[in-house]
Design an enzyme around this catalytic site. Structure first.
Site, short mmCIF file in Angstrom:
data_model
loop_
_atom_site.label_atom_id
_atom_site.label_comp_id
_atom_site.label_asym_id
_atom_site.label_seq_id
_atom_site.Cartn_x
_atom_site.Cartn_y
_atom_site.Cartn_z
N PHE A 32 -13.08 47.19 -6.43
CA PHE A 32 -11.93 47.06 -7.33
C PHE A 32 -12.13 45.81 -8.17
O PHE A 32 -12.06 44.69 -7.66
CB PHE A 32 -10.60 46.96 -6.58
N ASP A 68 -17.18 38.45 -7.67
CA ASP A 68 -15.79 38.61 -8.08
C ASP A 68 -14.90 38.06 -6.96
O ASP A 68 -14.68 38.72 -5.95
CB ASP A 68 -15.49 40.08 -8.34
N LYS A 77 -5.91 35.31 -10.57
CA LYS A 77 -4.76 35.34 -9.67
C LYS A 77 -4.27 33.95 -9.29
O LYS A 77 -3.49 33.37 -10.00
CB LYS A 77 -5.09 36.20 -8.45
#
Length: 416
Positions: free
Chosen positions: A155, A240, A269
């Protein structure tokens, strides 16, 4: 669950109830999410409050965007001070906060240069562009032939290019044609990865821990193997860490568990402190240095408000306090989940304050367990069938964490 005493009047005096507000969303909001039926109106620390004044312990933390808790006073103060001075210039001009942010983030990660963006998906897209340009200009790959190897069940976002290499059919179906240039191999399989890498490979892009897949942790040595393989093959290693980074797993970065340094690191985030969207590609100078003016950009990337908040986030991490809390309380989380295995929990994976918990399907789906926990005053979210994710703010106390585990035990014992 016992919530701390109120520090403000209840929002219940507002004119519309949770049910009213949820119904009001239906005709005007695109249905790209299926949220739990909670309408949050106020939050502080590890707790949120809905419009009727009910309080819940947040065990999701915005998928790690709220690592430092809701309305962290240090971060709120940094935002307030910057709001009174300057919020946006665009990158047409310099601003007085960006250099400090870039320098501190580079130092924190042990890398050289920073490309500031806004969202996680933008950071991934930016890294793809940089890797391809590096492949053409430095590695010597023939024009338009560069490939990037990724892992199944990844993801990295939901833009058109990113879903082109997703294996989640919900994310892909109906959105083609897809962007070429990607090869998908099984996660945690070094042999398959090595077989997919060739002279056209610009980079290997992976999550050190796969979050959306259910907090899937690779075998010891996998990240080291990826680093060694990419170095031998003369391609880039892109990590990531948009969900796994910035303290979540008990270290600043998840790759630090194997003392690995990638060529490009993707952050987001938590970098915005739960206040503004902030992301960044951080990397080696000879890699990010391939970009020239006009080849990539963002109106809001590196804006003064984002840089001020991002700098404050880095400042919190420089002390090591949050990393230590995640490591220490991660032991409590792991112990509590271990005690529930065979009692409604089939299995789980955890590192630091992050866990993917596989619920016995005979008891309920992940959604049903999440709704049961909501009724007990605990907020989590399901992913893929009967799996729920736990990712509380790193500010959570041991007592709060034990209470959340107690609520999970209660929901599992009662069934749904």
């Amino acid at each position: 669950m016992t919530a701390p005493a109120r520090t403000r009047p209840s929002s219940a005096a507002g004119p519309r109830s949770s049910a009213d507000l949820i119904r009001a969303e239906e005709p005007v909001l695109a249905h790209n999410y299926h949220p739990l039926p909670v309408v949050v109106a106020h939050a502080e620390g590890t707790w949120v409050e809905d419009v009727e004044g009910r309080r819940y312990l947040d065990m999701l933390a915005g998928y790690s965007a709220l690592n430092f808790g809701h309305r962290n006073p240090v971060l709120i103060d940094a935002a307030h001070r910057q709001l009174d001075r300057l919020t946006l210039t665009s990158r047409a001009f310099h601003n007085d906060r960006l250099a400090q942010f870039a320098e501190s983030l580079a130092e924190l990660t042990g890398l050289d240069m920073v490309l500031p963006m806004n969202t996680g998906a933008e950071a991934v897209e930016s890294a793809i562009k940089v890797a391809r340009k590096w492949a053409y200009e430095v590695k010597g790959v023939a024009p338009d032939r560069a490939t990037i190897v990724v892992a199944a069940d990844n993801f990295h976002g939901r833009t058109t290019t990113i879903v082109s290499f997703s294996t989640d059919e919900t994310a892909r179906a109906g959105f083609g044609p897809f962007t070429p240039g990607f090869r998908v191999v099984p996660y945690n399989d070094l042999a398959a990865l090595e077989a997919a890498v060739d002279e056209t490979t610009a980079a290997v892009l992976i999550e050190p821990i796969q979050g959306e897949a259910g907090v899937v942790i690779p075998d010891d040595g996998y990240l080291t193997g990826v680093r060694e393989l990419t170095r031998r093959a003369g391609c880039l290693f892109i990590a990531d860490e948009i969900q796994s980074g910035l303290g979540r797993t008990g270290t600043t970065l998840a790759v630090e568990h194997e003392e690995v340094v990638p060529d490009l690191l993707l952050l987001g985030k938590a970098l915005g402190g739960g206040i503004v969207p902030v992301s960044a590609v951080v990397g080696r100078r000879d890699v990010l240095g391939v970009l020239r003016p006009g080849e990539h950009g963002s109106t809001f990337g590196g804006n003064p408000l984002a840089a001020a908040v991002g700098s404050a986030v880095v400042g919190l991490l420089e002390t090591g306090e949050y990393q230590s809390r995640a490591a220490e309380l991660g032991v409590v989380l792991r112990s509590g989940l271990t005690a529930l295995v065979g009692r409604g929990v089939e299995s789980f994976r955890s590192r630091g304050l992050w866990a993917g918990v596989d619920i016995d399907p005979a008891i309920g789906t992940g959604r049903e367990i999440s709704e049961g926990l909501m009724r007990e005053g605990v907020l989590v979210k399901d992913t893929h069938g009967s799996t729920i994710r736990l990712a509380p703010p790193l500010t959570i106390t041991g007592e709060e964490l034990q209470s959340a585990l107690g609520a999970l035990e209660k929901v599992l014992s009662q069934g749904v």
